[in-house]
Write a protein that holds these residues in place. Structure first.
Motif, PDB file in Angstrom:
ATOM      1  N   LYS A   1       0.811  -1.217   0.000  1.00 48.06           N
ATOM      2  CA  LYS A   1       0.000   0.000   0.000  1.00 48.06           C
ATOM      3  C   LYS A   1       0.846   1.270   0.000  1.00 48.06           C
ATOM      4  CE  LYS A   1      -4.180  -2.035   1.944  1.00 48.06           C
ATOM      5  NZ  LYS A   1      -5.192  -2.030   3.032  1.00 48.06           N
ATOM      6  N   ASP A   2       2.138   1.128   0.355  1.00 49.61           N
ATOM      7  CA  ASP A   2       3.002   2.312   0.306  1.00 49.61           C
ATOM      8  C   ASP A   2       3.654   2.495  -1.066  1.00 49.61           C
ATOM      9  OD1 ASP A   2       4.926   0.353   0.184  1.00 49.61           O
ATOM     10  OD2 ASP A   2       5.821   0.781   2.145  1.00 49.61           O
ATOM     11  N   GLY A   3       3.222   1.680  -2.066  1.00 41.97           N
ATOM     12  CA  GLY A   3       3.715   1.838  -3.426  1.00 41.97           C
ATOM     13  C   GLY A   3       4.852   0.913  -3.802  1.00 41.97           C
ATOM     14  N   ARG A   4       5.429   0.199  -2.859  1.00 41.70           N
ATOM     15  CA  ARG A   4       6.539  -0.703  -3.174  1.00 41.70           C
ATOM     16  C   ARG A   4       6.015  -2.033  -3.748  1.00 41.70           C
ATOM     17  NH1 ARG A   4       9.702  -1.569   2.154  1.00 41.70           N
ATOM     18  NH2 ARG A   4       7.564  -1.458   2.984  1.00 41.70           N
ATOM     19  N   LYS A   5       6.909  -2.694  -4.492  1.00 47.66           N
ATOM     20  CA  LYS A   5       6.615  -4.013  -5.042  1.00 47.66           C
ATOM     21  C   LYS A   5       7.711  -4.974  -4.601  1.00 47.66           C
ATOM     22  CE  LYS A   5       6.543  -6.546  -9.445  1.00 47.66           C
ATOM     23  NZ  LYS A   5       6.744  -6.442 -10.905  1.00 47.66           N
ATOM     24  N   LYS A   6       7.315  -6.113  -4.063  1.00 43.66           N
ATOM     25  CA  LYS A   6       8.275  -7.104  -3.572  1.00 43.66           C
ATOM     26  C   LYS A   6       7.958  -8.480  -4.160  1.00 43.66           C
ATOM     27  CE  LYS A   6      10.454  -4.368  -0.628  1.00 43.66           C
ATOM     28  NZ  LYS A   6      11.896  -4.041  -0.767  1.00 43.66           N
ATOM     29  N   GLY A   7       9.015  -9.181  -4.557  1.00 46.19           N
ATOM     30  CA  GLY A   7       8.867 -10.558  -5.000  1.00 46.19           C
ATOM     31  C   GLY A   7       9.174 -11.505  -3.848  1.00 46.19           C
ATOM     32  N   LEU A   8       8.299 -12.492  -3.649  1.00 45.76           N
ATOM     33  CA  LEU A   8       8.456 -13.421  -2.526  1.00 45.76           C
ATOM     34  C   LEU A   8       8.304 -14.846  -3.040  1.00 45.76           C
ATOM     35  CD1 LEU A   8       8.830 -13.441   0.589  1.00 45.76           C
ATOM     36  CD2 LEU A   8       6.338 -13.482   0.769  1.00 45.76           C
ATOM     37  N   MET A   9       9.275 -15.707  -2.717  1.00 42.57           N
ATOM     38  CA  MET A   9       9.263 -17.075  -3.208  1.00 42.57           C
ATOM     39  C   MET A   9       9.406 -18.058  -2.056  1.00 42.57           C
ATOM     40  SD  MET A   9      11.604 -18.786  -6.202  1.00 42.57           S
ATOM     41  CE  MET A   9      13.143 -18.569  -5.309  1.00 42.57           C
ATOM     42  N   PHE A  10       8.615 -19.133  -2.104  1.00 43.83           N
ATOM     43  CA  PHE A  10       8.681 -20.206  -1.113  1.00 43.83           C
ATOM     44  C   PHE A  10       9.087 -21.496  -1.808  1.00 43.83           C
ATOM     45  CE2 PHE A  10       5.531 -17.198   0.425  1.00 43.83           C
ATOM     46  CZ  PHE A  10       5.909 -17.006   1.734  1.00 43.83           C
TER      47      PHE A  10
ATOM     48  N   GLU B   1      -1.772 -17.969   0.008  1.00 45.40           N
ATOM     49  CA  GLU B   1      -3.185 -17.639   0.179  1.00 45.40           C
ATOM     50  C   GLU B   1      -3.417 -16.864   1.464  1.00 45.40           C
ATOM     51  OE1 GLU B   1      -5.837 -18.078  -1.819  1.00 45.40           O
ATOM     52  OE2 GLU B   1      -4.457 -18.776  -3.372  1.00 45.40           O
ATOM     53  N   ALA B   2      -2.621 -17.196   2.502  1.00 47.29           N
ATOM     54  CA  ALA B   2      -2.822 -16.569   3.811  1.00 47.29           C
ATOM     55  C   ALA B   2      -2.228 -15.169   3.897  1.00 47.29           C
ATOM     56  CB  ALA B   2      -2.208 -17.448   4.901  1.00 47.29           C
ATOM     57  N   LEU B   3      -1.303 -14.825   2.973  1.00 46.89           N
ATOM     58  CA  LEU B   3      -0.599 -13.543   3.062  1.00 46.89           C
ATOM     59  C   LEU B   3      -1.556 -12.353   3.075  1.00 46.89           C
ATOM     60  CD1 LEU B   3       2.542 -13.989   0.780  1.00 46.89           C
ATOM     61  CD2 LEU B   3       2.518 -13.491   3.228  1.00 46.89           C
ATOM     62  N   SER B   4      -2.493 -12.356   2.135  1.00 45.98           N
ATOM     63  CA  SER B   4      -3.394 -11.205   2.019  1.00 45.98           C
ATOM     64  C   SER B   4      -4.248 -11.028   3.262  1.00 45.98           C
ATOM     65  CB  SER B   4      -4.278 -11.359   0.778  1.00 45.98           C
ATOM     66  OG  SER B   4      -3.504 -11.243  -0.392  1.00 45.98           O
ATOM     67  N   ASN B   5      -4.613 -12.144   3.894  1.00 47.69           N
ATOM     68  CA  ASN B   5      -5.432 -12.050   5.103  1.00 47.69           C
ATOM     69  C   ASN B   5      -4.615 -11.583   6.295  1.00 47.69           C
ATOM     70  OD1 ASN B   5      -7.761 -12.943   3.781  1.00 47.69           O
ATOM     71  ND2 ASN B   5      -7.201 -15.096   4.089  1.00 47.69           N
ATOM     72  N   LEU B   6      -3.401 -12.106   6.409  1.00 48.57           N
ATOM     73  CA  LEU B   6      -2.582 -11.791   7.587  1.00 48.57           C
ATOM     74  C   LEU B   6      -2.014 -10.377   7.527  1.00 48.57           C
ATOM     75  CD1 LEU B   6      -0.621 -15.157   7.955  1.00 48.57           C
ATOM     76  CD2 LEU B   6      -2.489 -14.336   9.394  1.00 48.57           C
ATOM     77  N   ALA B   7      -1.794  -9.868   6.318  1.00 47.99           N
ATOM     78  CA  ALA B   7      -1.180  -8.541   6.184  1.00 47.99           C
ATOM     79  C   ALA B   7      -2.046  -7.636   5.312  1.00 47.99           C
ATOM     80  CB  ALA B   7       0.218  -8.670   5.607  1.00 47.99           C
ATOM     81  N   SER B   8      -3.343  -7.712   5.482  1.00 46.36           N
ATOM     82  CA  SER B   8      -4.250  -6.921   4.649  1.00 46.36           C
ATOM     83  C   SER B   8      -4.066  -5.420   4.870  1.00 46.36           C
ATOM     84  CB  SER B   8      -5.697  -7.310   4.942  1.00 46.36           C
ATOM     85  OG  SER B   8      -5.999  -7.133   6.318  1.00 46.36           O
ATOM     86  N   ASP B   9      -3.499  -5.028   6.023  1.00 46.13           N
ATOM     87  CA  ASP B   9      -3.276  -3.608   6.272  1.00 46.13           C
ATOM     88  C   ASP B   9      -2.056  -3.078   5.515  1.00 46.13           C
ATOM     89  OD1 ASP B   9      -1.674  -5.283   7.845  1.00 46.13           O
ATOM     90  OD2 ASP B   9      -1.281  -3.664   9.294  1.00 46.13           O
ATOM     91  N   GLN B  10      -1.202  -3.998   4.984  1.00 44.80           N
ATOM     92  CA  GLN B  10       0.003  -3.578   4.272  1.00 44.80           C
ATOM     93  C   GLN B  10      -0.016  -3.935   2.792  1.00 44.80           C
ATOM     94  OE1 GLN B  10       3.743  -4.504   6.417  1.00 44.80           O
ATOM     95  NE2 GLN B  10       2.452  -5.312   8.055  1.00 44.80           N
TER      96      GLN B  10
END
Length: 277
Positions: free
Chosen positions: A219-228, A241-250
């Motif tokens: 939400k602050d305009g940054r883009k990050k790539g994350l790989m598991f 799937e859980a990322l958006s729920n756990l960090a919906s404020d960011q």
């Protein structure tokens, strides 16, 4: 599709006629259930760049179009994969049992890799299921072109081989999965195709990854790539799937780069790049 619809209509009418004769009256509530077919395939000849060692394949029909009636439910003989894909000491094309009209080719675009997957007619359900995971290449993708890999799936050679071979003369990877009740499971189809993809990518200097990757747009305009990365069942997809729920404020939103298999490579500027299959 029109022919397929006619076949389904014939099957439904037959069932309803028999039912009315037995019960003595026609229904007054009808449900348009599937009847007759689950899917249909349109075949065509493709003129591809066929090396002389593979001339037996030159006249085999390609899958041009697939129509699937969803939900597609397939009752397979197996529900787990136990074999590993091992290197072969000879080219599997030497084991190819052609027969009469026993084979057809599903040309798959797996990321940037073109793989001609030759299915035995007994494995038609696996071919249909493949269209739900890998892109069906169009005729213009195959015309006048040599594939990066070839797979024989369901070869009736009396073994239980799941093998691959590098044809260095023709710069192709060749795979074979022999006919057996165990391979009647889509896990074999997917993994054998992906193994050939991975071999081709390694040969190009790319790194195959069994994992999941997303681009996060914060939400602050940054883009990050994350790989598991991890073994099957470790929770890679579930974590995404859980990322958006756990960090919906960011997190504003996210896009999936790959959810099962991808590759990492360096671009011309030395930056890491990832793509899926």
């Amino acid at each position: 599709m029109n022919v397929d619809n006619q076949i389904n209509e014939v099957a439904r009418n037959f069932f309803r006629t028999v039912e009315a004769k037995i019960t003595g009256r026609a229904d007054n509530v009808y449900r348009q259930i599937q009847a007759g077919t689950n899917a249909s395939l349109l075949m065509q000849k493709y003129a591809w760049k066929c090396p002389k060692e593979y001339q037996e394949l030159a006249d085999i029909d390609f899958v041009h179009t697939i129509m699937v009636r969803t939900p597609l439910i397939i009752h397979t003989k197996s529900n787990k994969r136990t074999n590993t894909f091992a290197p072969s000491d000879h080219n599997p094309v030497l084991d190819f049992k052609k027969g009469d009209d026993d084979w057809f080719c599903f040309p798959a675009l797996v990321g940037e890799v073109l793989i001609f997957v030759y299915f035995h007619k007994d494995e038609m359900s696996s071919c249909v299921a493949t269209s739900g995971l890998f892109q069906l290449a169009r005729e213009e993708d195959c015309r006048g072109r040599k594939p990066d890999a070839i797979l024989f799936f369901g070869n009736p050679d009396g073994t239980k081989d799941t093998v691959y071979y590098h044809d260095t003369d023709n710069h192709m990877w060749i795979g074979k999965t022999s006919a057996s009740p165990e391979i009647d499971y889509f896990g074999y189809t997917k993994k054998t195709i992906l193994t050939l993809h991975n071999l081709a990518m390694i040969n190009r200097g790319w790194l195959p990854i069994h994992g999941a990757m997303v681009n996060l747009y914060l939400k602050d305009g940054r883009k990050k790539g994350l790989m598991f990365m991890g073994d099957s069942g470790a929770g890679k997809s579930e974590t995404i799937e859980a990322l958006s729920n756990l960090a919906s404020d960011q997190i504003d939103h996210q896009e999936t780069v790959f959810d099962d298999m991808g590759t990492i490579h360096m671009d011309e500027d030395g930056n890491l790049r990832a793509q899926g299959t």
